[in-house]
Design a protein around this motif. Sequence first.
Motif, short mmCIF file in Angstrom:
data_model
loop_
_atom_site.label_atom_id
_atom_site.label_comp_id
_atom_site.label_asym_id
_atom_site.label_seq_id
_atom_site.Cartn_x
_atom_site.Cartn_y
_atom_site.Cartn_z
N LEU A 21 -4.42 0.71 -1.66
CA LEU A 21 -3.11 0.96 -2.25
C LEU A 21 -2.81 2.46 -2.23
O LEU A 21 -1.74 2.91 -1.80
CB LEU A 21 -3.17 0.46 -3.70
CG LEU A 21 -1.88 0.23 -4.45
CD1 LEU A 21 -1.04 -0.79 -3.72
CD2 LEU A 21 -2.21 -0.31 -5.85
N GLN A 22 -3.80 3.24 -2.64
CA GLN A 22 -3.60 4.69 -2.70
C GLN A 22 -3.43 5.28 -1.31
O GLN A 22 -2.61 6.18 -1.11
CB GLN A 22 -4.78 5.35 -3.44
CG GLN A 22 -4.62 5.16 -4.94
CD GLN A 22 -5.83 5.61 -5.74
OE1 GLN A 22 -6.95 5.57 -5.23
NE2 GLN A 22 -5.63 6.02 -6.96
N GLY A 68 13.33 3.08 -1.12
CA GLY A 68 12.46 1.93 -1.25
C GLY A 68 13.17 0.92 -2.13
O GLY A 68 13.91 1.31 -3.02
N LEU A 69 12.99 -0.36 -1.83
CA LEU A 69 13.68 -1.38 -2.62
C LEU A 69 12.71 -2.09 -3.55
O LEU A 69 11.50 -2.08 -3.34
CB LEU A 69 14.33 -2.41 -1.69
CG LEU A 69 15.28 -1.84 -0.63
CD1 LEU A 69 15.93 -2.96 0.15
CD2 LEU A 69 16.34 -0.95 -1.25
N ILE A 121 0.14 4.47 -0.20
CA ILE A 121 1.12 5.32 -0.90
C ILE A 121 1.09 6.74 -0.33
O ILE A 121 2.12 7.34 -0.03
CB ILE A 121 0.84 5.33 -2.42
CG1 ILE A 121 1.12 3.94 -3.02
CG2 ILE A 121 1.70 6.38 -3.13
CD1 ILE A 121 0.54 3.73 -4.41
N MET A 150 4.13 8.88 1.47
CA MET A 150 4.52 10.19 0.92
C MET A 150 4.49 11.23 2.01
O MET A 150 5.39 12.07 2.12
CB MET A 150 3.52 10.62 -0.17
CG MET A 150 3.57 9.77 -1.41
SD MET A 150 4.80 10.39 -2.54
CE MET A 150 4.35 9.54 -4.03
N ARG A 153 11.30 15.27 5.86
CA ARG A 153 12.12 16.25 5.14
C ARG A 153 11.95 17.62 5.78
O ARG A 153 12.92 18.34 6.01
CB ARG A 153 11.70 16.33 3.67
CG ARG A 153 12.53 15.49 2.73
CD ARG A 153 12.34 15.93 1.28
NE ARG A 153 10.95 15.92 0.85
CZ ARG A 153 10.33 14.86 0.35
NH1 ARG A 153 10.98 13.73 0.19
NH2 ARG A 153 9.06 14.92 -0.01
N VAL A 156 1.71 -6.00 -1.29
CA VAL A 156 1.02 -4.77 -1.67
C VAL A 156 0.38 -4.84 -3.07
O VAL A 156 -0.72 -4.32 -3.25
CB VAL A 156 2.00 -3.58 -1.58
CG1 VAL A 156 1.30 -2.28 -1.89
CG2 VAL A 156 2.63 -3.54 -0.20
N PRO A 157 1.03 -5.47 -4.07
CA PRO A 157 0.46 -5.40 -5.42
C PRO A 157 -0.95 -5.96 -5.54
O PRO A 157 -1.68 -5.63 -6.46
CB PRO A 157 1.41 -6.25 -6.27
CG PRO A 157 2.67 -6.28 -5.51
CD PRO A 157 2.31 -6.17 -4.07
N GLU A 158 -1.37 -6.81 -4.61
CA GLU A 158 -2.71 -7.42 -4.74
C GLU A 158 -3.78 -6.63 -4.00
O GLU A 158 -4.94 -7.03 -4.00
CB GLU A 158 -2.67 -8.87 -4.21
CG GLU A 158 -1.94 -9.84 -5.14
CD GLU A 158 -0.44 -9.83 -4.93
OE1 GLU A 158 0.00 -9.37 -3.85
OE2 GLU A 158 0.31 -10.26 -5.83
N TRP A 159 -3.43 -5.53 -3.37
CA TRP A 159 -4.44 -4.79 -2.60
C TRP A 159 -5.43 -4.08 -3.51
O TRP A 159 -5.10 -3.73 -4.64
CB TRP A 159 -3.77 -3.72 -1.73
CG TRP A 159 -2.93 -4.26 -0.63
CD1 TRP A 159 -2.75 -5.57 -0.29
CD2 TRP A 159 -2.13 -3.49 0.26
NE1 TRP A 159 -1.89 -5.65 0.76
CE2 TRP A 159 -1.50 -4.40 1.13
CE3 TRP A 159 -1.91 -2.12 0.41
CZ2 TRP A 159 -0.63 -3.98 2.13
CZ3 TRP A 159 -1.05 -1.71 1.42
CH2 TRP A 159 -0.43 -2.63 2.27
N PRO A 160 -6.64 -3.81 -2.96
CA PRO A 160 -7.59 -2.98 -3.72
C PRO A 160 -7.02 -1.57 -3.94
O PRO A 160 -6.20 -1.10 -3.15
CB PRO A 160 -8.82 -2.90 -2.81
CG PRO A 160 -8.64 -4.00 -1.82
CD PRO A 160 -7.19 -4.27 -1.69
N LYS A 161 -7.51 -0.94 -4.99
CA LYS A 161 -6.97 0.35 -5.40
C LYS A 161 -7.01 1.41 -4.29
O LYS A 161 -6.06 2.13 -4.05
CB LYS A 161 -7.77 0.84 -6.62
CG LYS A 161 -7.20 2.08 -7.25
CD LYS A 161 -8.05 2.50 -8.44
CE LYS A 161 -7.70 3.92 -8.86
NZ LYS A 161 -8.69 4.47 -9.77
N LYS A 162 -8.15 1.47 -3.59
CA LYS A 162 -8.34 2.48 -2.55
C LYS A 162 -7.29 2.32 -1.44
O LYS A 162 -6.70 3.28 -0.96
CB LYS A 162 -9.77 2.33 -1.99
CG LYS A 162 -10.16 3.30 -0.90
CD LYS A 162 -11.67 3.25 -0.66
CE LYS A 162 -12.20 1.86 -0.24
NZ LYS A 162 -11.74 1.35 1.05
N PHE A 189 10.81 -5.23 -5.45
CA PHE A 189 10.16 -6.40 -4.86
C PHE A 189 11.17 -7.55 -4.76
O PHE A 189 12.10 -7.64 -5.55
CB PHE A 189 8.96 -6.81 -5.69
CG PHE A 189 7.81 -5.86 -5.58
CD1 PHE A 189 7.48 -5.29 -4.35
CD2 PHE A 189 7.06 -5.51 -6.70
CE1 PHE A 189 6.42 -4.40 -4.25
CE2 PHE A 189 6.00 -4.62 -6.59
CZ PHE A 189 5.68 -4.07 -5.37
#
Lengths: 130, 415
Positions: A24-25, A49-50, A28, A32, A39, A16-22, A52
């Motif tokens: 990634l958002q 969540g664990l 996330i 959520m 809930r 996940v850390p290397e994905w483009p910002k869009k 890396f």
Amino acid sequence: MKYILMMNTMRAGQGVPEWPKKDLQAHIAFMMSLNKDLRESGELVSAEGLSFPDQAKLVRAGNDGAPITDGVFPESKEFLAGYWIVDVESPERAYALAARASAAPGPGGKPLNMPIEVRPVMSAPPREML
Amino acid sequence: MTANSWGGTSEHLLRELAPQVLGTVIRRFHDFYSAEDAVQEAMIAAFMQWPQDGIPENPRGWLIQVAARRLTDQLRSETARRQRETATVVEADTISPAPNITADMDTDDTLILFFMCCHPALTSPSAIALTLRAVGGLTTAEIANAFLVPESTMAQRISRAKQSIKASGIPFRLPTTQERALRLPTVLHVLYLIFNEGYTSSIGSQLQRLDLAREAIRLTRCVKALLPDYAEVAGLLALMLLTDARRAARTGPDEELIPLTKQDRTLWDRSEITEGIALLTAALGKGSVGPYQLQAAVAAVHDEALRTEDTDWPQILALYDLLKRMSANPMVSLNHAIAAAMVDGPSKGLELLTTLDADSRIAGHYRLDAVRAHLLEMAGDHPAAITHYRMAAARTTSIPERNYLMTQAARLVES
């Protein structure tokens, strides 16, 4: 009936850390909203969540009982990224939730279709057996 | 009286009375362990009865009477059991009931409880749990929920804490002025930890979770009222208010973290800022400046800037210089480096960070990577900044923080 939904992901590279910002958002936001729905439906028992996998250590007791740690894992190994414990009416509902989590968006918004392991959580024995 | 009109004020009243009642009952029965349970039972009885019967004329006396009766009954049945076991015949009524214990009430009792619950013999998690339960008057279920642990785990933690207090033989009395100066930092530290737990976990829609930050503020107000002459107590309260004031601006609509520099400052709570600054000004006038007052002063400088670019960084740098001299804490050094970068440029900040690489308390901590990434970005070295944002993301244990750091890296990749 309680089930654990375990989300496995591959190690770095497609991480996940290397994905483009869009993307990634979007990912996330998807997680959520899944948690929020769980809930609100009253089905969520817990979700974590664990960190890396580069933070992971494998620990064994040595002969003297002292911890022996091992922390370098092969690139190809799959790691638990996080889990949900849900309390649902039926196994089908647990599978449906797992399928929803599995389709979380990845790079380019394409569903990841990642494997989610679903297993019943053992419960206390019924009252009669006590 | 309707249940609704009862709710707010009386719940507040009960919580206010809890430590006073507990203190009196402990002093009467010399048993913290049992007194605490008895007072909780009395509180529950009040929750059940007061909405229907109305608040008694002397609510504190009512609670003390009920708790004392529970405790007396308990001691009687224990005595009876012991008598049956030893088969000796002793006068049955060995425990005298407490007819008028409201008379020997003492406001110092609440303060003694604070010192007892925040005793250095206890671990931080124990002291926190015990303080919330005994002084804060919260139920075990509420505390467990606030820390996201099962109720049985929290019950065990509280029970062990009570046992440690019993085993240590700590007397129920007010510490002397000398002891107080030594022990006060522990009390303040416990309150600070409660606040931090509440502030950092307030991210996200933690539905129905108890507001620990507000509870910490309430308890610190209480200590402030009991010890009005200690400047650091006021400093801590000011720090909490000046930090809590930014709460509404800290997260965006999708629960994402918004850093201080990007916050919508119109969302900051002006009344908390005004109160915090007034408290701090009065505390600083007392002469004995401590770390909480200095941290509050930094928070005040940020809060006073209506726009990010109006921030008085030279003043913040001067405050961190003072803090650094007062306590050799790597987190202070880290913030000092940020302030230095804002005043003298990013290379000055990065230079200061190199000294922290050798400090085992912070080397490898995600905050060091995050700050380095930020300063590298300021310096225009985007590839190095991306590397450090990602390293910080891998090391943090907070998911909102991880999301924020990954997003920062992705933003730079695309720029």
